[in-house]
Design a protein around this motif. Structure first.
Motif, PDB file in Angstrom:
ATOM      1  N   THR A  68       0.838  -1.209   0.000  1.00 34.23           N
ATOM      2  CA  THR A  68       0.000   0.000   0.000  1.00 34.23           C
ATOM      3  C   THR A  68       0.868   1.253   0.000  1.00 34.23           C
ATOM      4  O   THR A  68       0.620   2.196  -0.753  1.00 34.23           O
ATOM      5  N   ILE A  69       1.910   1.256   0.830  1.00 30.08           N
ATOM      6  CA  ILE A  69       2.813   2.412   0.870  1.00 30.08           C
ATOM      7  C   ILE A  69       3.480   2.592  -0.493  1.00 30.08           C
ATOM      8  O   ILE A  69       3.536   3.702  -1.033  1.00 30.08           O
ATOM      9  N   ALA A  70       3.950   1.486  -1.073  1.00 26.56           N
ATOM     10  CA  ALA A  70       4.653   1.588  -2.365  1.00 26.56           C
ATOM     11  C   ALA A  70       3.721   2.107  -3.451  1.00 26.56           C
ATOM     12  O   ALA A  70       4.084   3.038  -4.193  1.00 26.56           O
ATOM     13  N   THR A  71       2.511   1.547  -3.553  1.00 30.97           N
ATOM     14  CA  THR A  71       1.607   2.001  -4.615  1.00 30.97           C
ATOM     15  C   THR A  71       1.214   3.457  -4.377  1.00 30.97           C
ATOM     16  O   THR A  71       1.140   4.242  -5.322  1.00 30.97           O
ATOM     17  N   ALA A  72       1.017   3.834  -3.114  1.00 29.95           N
ATOM     18  CA  ALA A  72       0.652   5.228  -2.811  1.00 29.95           C
ATOM     19  C   ALA A  72       1.776   6.181  -3.208  1.00 29.95           C
ATOM     20  O   ALA A  72       1.515   7.303  -3.650  1.00 29.95           O
ATOM     21  N   LYS A 207       6.331 -15.355   6.476  1.00 32.65           N
ATOM     22  CA  LYS A 207       5.842 -16.541   5.752  1.00 32.65           C
ATOM     23  C   LYS A 207       6.839 -17.676   5.960  1.00 32.65           C
ATOM     24  O   LYS A 207       7.053 -18.090   7.081  1.00 32.65           O
ATOM     25  N   GLY A 208       7.462 -18.126   4.867  1.00 30.24           N
ATOM     26  CA  GLY A 208       8.368 -19.264   4.996  1.00 30.24           C
ATOM     27  C   GLY A 208       9.548 -19.038   5.927  1.00 30.24           C
ATOM     28  O   GLY A 208      10.133 -20.000   6.432  1.00 30.24           O
ATOM     29  N   LEU A 209       9.913 -17.785   6.158  1.00 34.53           N
ATOM     30  CA  LEU A 209      11.068 -17.523   7.030  1.00 34.53           C
ATOM     31  C   LEU A 209      10.690 -17.595   8.512  1.00 34.53           C
ATOM     32  O   LEU A 209      11.564 -17.569   9.373  1.00 34.53           O
ATOM     33  N   GLY A 210       9.394 -17.606   8.801  1.00 34.49           N
ATOM     34  CA  GLY A 210       8.950 -17.978  10.150  1.00 34.49           C
ATOM     35  C   GLY A 210       8.858 -16.881  11.196  1.00 34.49           C
ATOM     36  O   GLY A 210       8.619 -17.183  12.368  1.00 34.49           O
ATOM     37  N   ALA A 211       9.031 -15.605  10.836  1.00 31.93           N
ATOM     38  CA  ALA A 211       8.862 -14.545  11.842  1.00 31.93           C
ATOM     39  C   ALA A 211       7.370 -14.391  12.162  1.00 31.93           C
ATOM     40  O   ALA A 211       6.523 -14.659  11.313  1.00 31.93           O
ATOM     41  N   PRO A 212       7.041 -13.983  13.388  1.00 29.13           N
ATOM     42  CA  PRO A 212       5.620 -13.845  13.731  1.00 29.13           C
ATOM     43  C   PRO A 212       4.964 -12.649  13.046  1.00 29.13           C
ATOM     44  O   PRO A 212       3.743 -12.639  12.859  1.00 29.13           O
ATOM     45  N   VAL A 213       5.732 -11.649  12.692  1.00 31.18           N
ATOM     46  CA  VAL A 213       5.182 -10.436  12.106  1.00 31.18           C
ATOM     47  C   VAL A 213       6.288  -9.704  11.352  1.00 31.18           C
ATOM     48  O   VAL A 213       7.462  -9.803  11.710  1.00 31.18           O
ATOM     49  N   GLY A 214       5.903  -9.005  10.296  1.00 32.10           N
ATOM     50  CA  GLY A 214       6.858  -8.115   9.655  1.00 32.10           C
ATOM     51  C   GLY A 214       7.129  -8.375   8.191  1.00 32.10           C
ATOM     52  O   GLY A 214       7.157  -9.508   7.726  1.00 32.10           O
ATOM     53  N   SER A 215       7.290  -7.278   7.474  1.00 31.60           N
ATOM     54  CA  SER A 215       7.698  -7.293   6.077  1.00 31.60           C
ATOM     55  C   SER A 215       8.720  -6.190   5.886  1.00 31.60           C
ATOM     56  O   SER A 215       8.895  -5.342   6.772  1.00 31.60           O
ATOM     57  N   LEU A 216       9.377  -6.202   4.738  1.00 33.55           N
ATOM     58  CA  LEU A 216      10.364  -5.176   4.427  1.00 33.55           C
ATOM     59  C   LEU A 216       9.944  -4.465   3.163  1.00 33.55           C
ATOM     60  O   LEU A 216       9.493  -5.110   2.213  1.00 33.55           O
ATOM     61  N   LEU A 217      10.061  -3.145   3.175  1.00 34.86           N
ATOM     62  CA  LEU A 217       9.874  -2.378   1.946  1.00 34.86           C
ATOM     63  C   LEU A 217      11.228  -1.761   1.624  1.00 34.86           C
ATOM     64  O   LEU A 217      11.829  -1.109   2.491  1.00 34.86           O
ATOM     65  N   ALA A 218      11.710  -1.981   0.412  1.00 30.89           N
ATOM     66  CA  ALA A 218      13.033  -1.472   0.046  1.00 30.89           C
ATOM     67  C   ALA A 218      12.946  -0.621  -1.214  1.00 30.89           C
ATOM     68  O   ALA A 218      12.075  -0.834  -2.060  1.00 30.89           O
ATOM     69  N   GLY A 219      13.840   0.351  -1.310  1.00 33.26           N
ATOM     70  CA  GLY A 219      13.878   1.244  -2.476  1.00 33.26           C
ATOM     71  C   GLY A 219      15.010   2.234  -2.322  1.00 33.26           C
ATOM     72  O   GLY A 219      15.961   1.990  -1.567  1.00 33.26           O
ATOM     73  N   SER A 220      14.897   3.365  -3.017  1.00 30.76           N
ATOM     74  CA  SER A 220      15.930   4.401  -2.887  1.00 30.76           C
ATOM     75  C   SER A 220      15.821   5.035  -1.502  1.00 30.76           C
ATOM     76  O   SER A 220      14.782   4.941  -0.842  1.00 30.76           O
ATOM     77  N   ARG A 221      16.890   5.698  -1.079  1.00 31.73           N
ATOM     78  CA  ARG A 221      16.888   6.368   0.217  1.00 31.73           C
ATOM     79  C   ARG A 221      15.724   7.368   0.302  1.00 31.73           C
ATOM     80  O   ARG A 221      15.022   7.455   1.306  1.00 31.73           O
ATOM     81  N   LEU A 223      12.862   7.376  -1.438  1.00 29.21           N
ATOM     82  CA  LEU A 223      11.559   6.704  -1.366  1.00 29.21           C
ATOM     83  C   LEU A 223      11.299   6.172   0.043  1.00 29.21           C
ATOM     84  O   LEU A 223      10.198   6.299   0.583  1.00 29.21           O
ATOM     85  N   ILE A 224      12.330   5.631   0.673  1.00 32.27           N
ATOM     86  CA  ILE A 224      12.147   5.033   2.002  1.00 32.27           C
ATOM     87  C   ILE A 224      11.901   6.126   3.048  1.00 32.27           C
ATOM     88  O   ILE A 224      11.147   5.923   4.007  1.00 32.27           O
ATOM     89  N   GLU A 225      12.474   7.291   2.855  1.00 34.50           N
ATOM     90  CA  GLU A 225      12.206   8.410   3.761  1.00 34.50           C
ATOM     91  C   GLU A 225      10.724   8.792   3.721  1.00 34.50           C
ATOM     92  O   GLU A 225      10.080   8.998   4.741  1.00 34.50           O
ATOM     93  N   GLU A 226      10.183   8.857   2.492  1.00 33.87           N
ATOM     94  CA  GLU A 226       8.756   9.149   2.324  1.00 33.87           C
ATOM     95  C   GLU A 226       7.914   7.996   2.868  1.00 33.87           C
ATOM     96  O   GLU A 226       6.845   8.209   3.464  1.00 33.87           O
ATOM     97  N   ALA A 227       8.386   6.768   2.650  1.00 34.04           N
ATOM     98  CA  ALA A 227       7.652   5.581   3.110  1.00 34.04           C
ATOM     99  C   ALA A 227       7.508   5.594   4.637  1.00 34.04           C
ATOM    100  O   ALA A 227       6.470   5.199   5.176  1.00 34.04           O
ATOM    101  N   ARG A 228       8.544   6.072   5.322  1.00 31.88           N
ATOM    102  CA  ARG A 228       8.499   6.138   6.785  1.00 31.88           C
ATOM    103  C   ARG A 228       7.374   7.073   7.251  1.00 31.88           C
ATOM    104  O   ARG A 228       6.676   6.803   8.225  1.00 31.88           O
ATOM    105  N   ARG A 229       7.173   8.163   6.511  1.00 32.84           N
ATOM    106  CA  ARG A 229       6.082   9.093   6.850  1.00 32.84           C
ATOM    107  C   ARG A 229       4.723   8.421   6.638  1.00 32.84           C
ATOM    108  O   ARG A 229       3.844   8.490   7.478  1.00 32.84           O
ATOM    109  N   LEU A 230       4.578   7.748   5.489  1.00 29.94           N
ATOM    110  CA  LEU A 230       3.299   7.087   5.197  1.00 29.94           C
ATOM    111  C   LEU A 230       3.018   5.954   6.181  1.00 29.94           C
ATOM    112  O   LEU A 230       1.878   5.731   6.584  1.00 29.94           O
ATOM    113  N   ARG A 231       4.072   5.214   6.568  1.00 35.58           N
ATOM    114  CA  ARG A 231       3.897   4.128   7.528  1.00 35.58           C
ATOM    115  C   ARG A 231       3.298   4.671   8.815  1.00 35.58           C
ATOM    116  O   ARG A 231       2.391   4.085   9.398  1.00 35.58           O
ATOM    117  N   LYS A 232       3.797   5.797   9.255  1.00 32.45           N
ATOM    118  CA  LYS A 232       3.294   6.419  10.485  1.00 32.45           C
ATOM    119  C   LYS A 232       1.822   6.816  10.309  1.00 32.45           C
ATOM    120  O   LYS A 232       0.980   6.595  11.184  1.00 32.45           O
TER     121      LYS A 232
END
Ligand SMILES: *Cc1c(COP(=O)(O)O)cnc(C)c1O
Length: 344
Positions: A68-72, A207-221, A223-232
């Motif tokens: 959702t953050i990436a598409t937004a 999923k297959g890696l077995g953590a109880p929660v969490g995903s990673l969003l990766a991109g340019s520095r 994009l990730i700065e903006e992503a941090r704002r949207l995540r909040k």
């Protein structure tokens, strides 16, 4: 083995954190990640950026939030985005790419193979810039592995041609790599070899890696700065997130064992074929069986304490770290006497 022990093959999301992972969570060094940073979160995000071959990464609570953050970030309201038919962003995220990100979805046929559109289909769907009132196409979302296509893998050469077609048409590329780890294991390449040219990548730890929660969003520095704002804004900023990031660190150590899940899927697929099921040969950890009466089959399986789910009109079995090859043998034995196998 007791006959009532549940063998849960609905998804690799049912995996539970084991003792080593819980230990890492219990002893994680933490800070306030919303205020001024959490050291374990920072370590995970740095490692994730490196593993995914991107400049920067952000931990998010779920894959849906990452997509959702990436598409937004890539779309403005009313922009069209392309994605292979039955992609998770189209069918399994409550329309967030439209509702929250403002996108107009356009599904692409699987004309290059299961879950895979051809570069020519991308070019054709992107269209040409028409008069000012014409719909603008801005984004191509790819999915590797493709969940609804039965964990189908897109190889790097084919992926590169899709990215090139998208860029040629002026589109951004978002890669939904919820199971990119499985694609990398199946192809015997590093995950970073499957992300080249993408503007953003989402990858699941839960999923297959077995953590109880969490995903990673990766991109340019940037994009990730903006992503941090949207995540909040979406409510995804967590305080002492290091407890969760510590699980993610252990998860990333476990990429190498996904081959076991893929072997278990082949074992299951061969067994189901022997029982008369029509099965699509699995490329990773998802087995799809075509059955005439899906609710009947799922109910018979449940009565035998074997859980499966439904996907794209098929019975779907997913292998994962909490089921062994012995469990698969046991599951096949139960299915044989359950009354739902075509040969019975
Ligand atoms: C599971 C999945 C997601 C979403 O992940 P959640 O953590 O369940 O929100 C996104 N894309 C694909 C392809 C998935 O399989």
């Amino acid at each position: 083995m007791s006959n009532d022990r549940l063998i849960d093959l609905r998804s690799d999301t049912v995996t539970k954190p084991d003792a080593a992972m819980r230990e890492a969570m219990a002893t994680a060094e933490v800070g306030d990640d919303v205020l001024d940073g959490d050291p374990t979160m920072r370590a995970l995000e740095e490692r994730a950026a490196q593993v995914l071959g991107m400049e920067a990464a952000l931990w998010v609570p779920s894959g849906c939030m990452g997509n959702t953050i990436a598409t937004a970030l890539h779309l403005q309201r009313g922009d069209r985005f392309l994605a292979p038919r039955a992609a998770h962003v189209l069918d399994n995220e409550l329309g967030a790419a439209a509702w929250l990100a403002g996108g107009m979805p356009e599904p692409l046929a699987w004309d290059a193979g299961p879950g895979r559109p051809s570069p020519a289909a991308v070019t054709a769907a992107a269209g040409t810039s028409g008069p000012y009132y014409r719909l603008r196409t801005r984004l191509l979302c790819l999915e590797n592995t493709h969940n609804a296509a039965g964990g189908a893998v897109t190889p790097p050469e084919e992926y590169a041609l899709l990215v090139a077609a998208a860029k040629e048409a002026g589109l951004k590329v978002h890669l939904d790599g919820a199971r990119i780890w499985n694609a990398a294991a199946a192809l015997a390449v590093k995950p970073a070899e499957l992300t080249a040219g993408a503007d953003s990548v989402q990858a699941c730890l839960s999923k297959g890696l077995g953590a109880p929660v969490g995903s990673l969003l990766a991109g340019s520095r940037e994009l990730i700065e903006e992503a941090r704002r949207l995540r909040k804004m979406l409510g995804g900023g967590v305080r002492q997130g290091g407890v969760l990031a510590a699980a993610g660190m252990v998860a990333l150590d476990r990429m190498d064992r996904l081959d076991e899940d893929h072997a278990a899927a082949k074992q299951l697929s061969a067994g189901l074929t022997d029982l008369g099921f029509t099965v699509r040969a699995p490329q990773t950890n998802i087995v799809l069986a075509q059955v005439p009466d899906l609710p009947f089959v799922l109910a018979r399986l449940r009565a035998s304490h074997v859980l499966a789910s439904s996907m794209d009109g098929c019975a779907r079995f997913v292998t994962h770290r909490d089921v062994s090859s012995t469990d698969i043998t046991e599951a096949l034995g139960r299915i044989a006497v359950s009354g739902c196998a075509p040969s019975s």
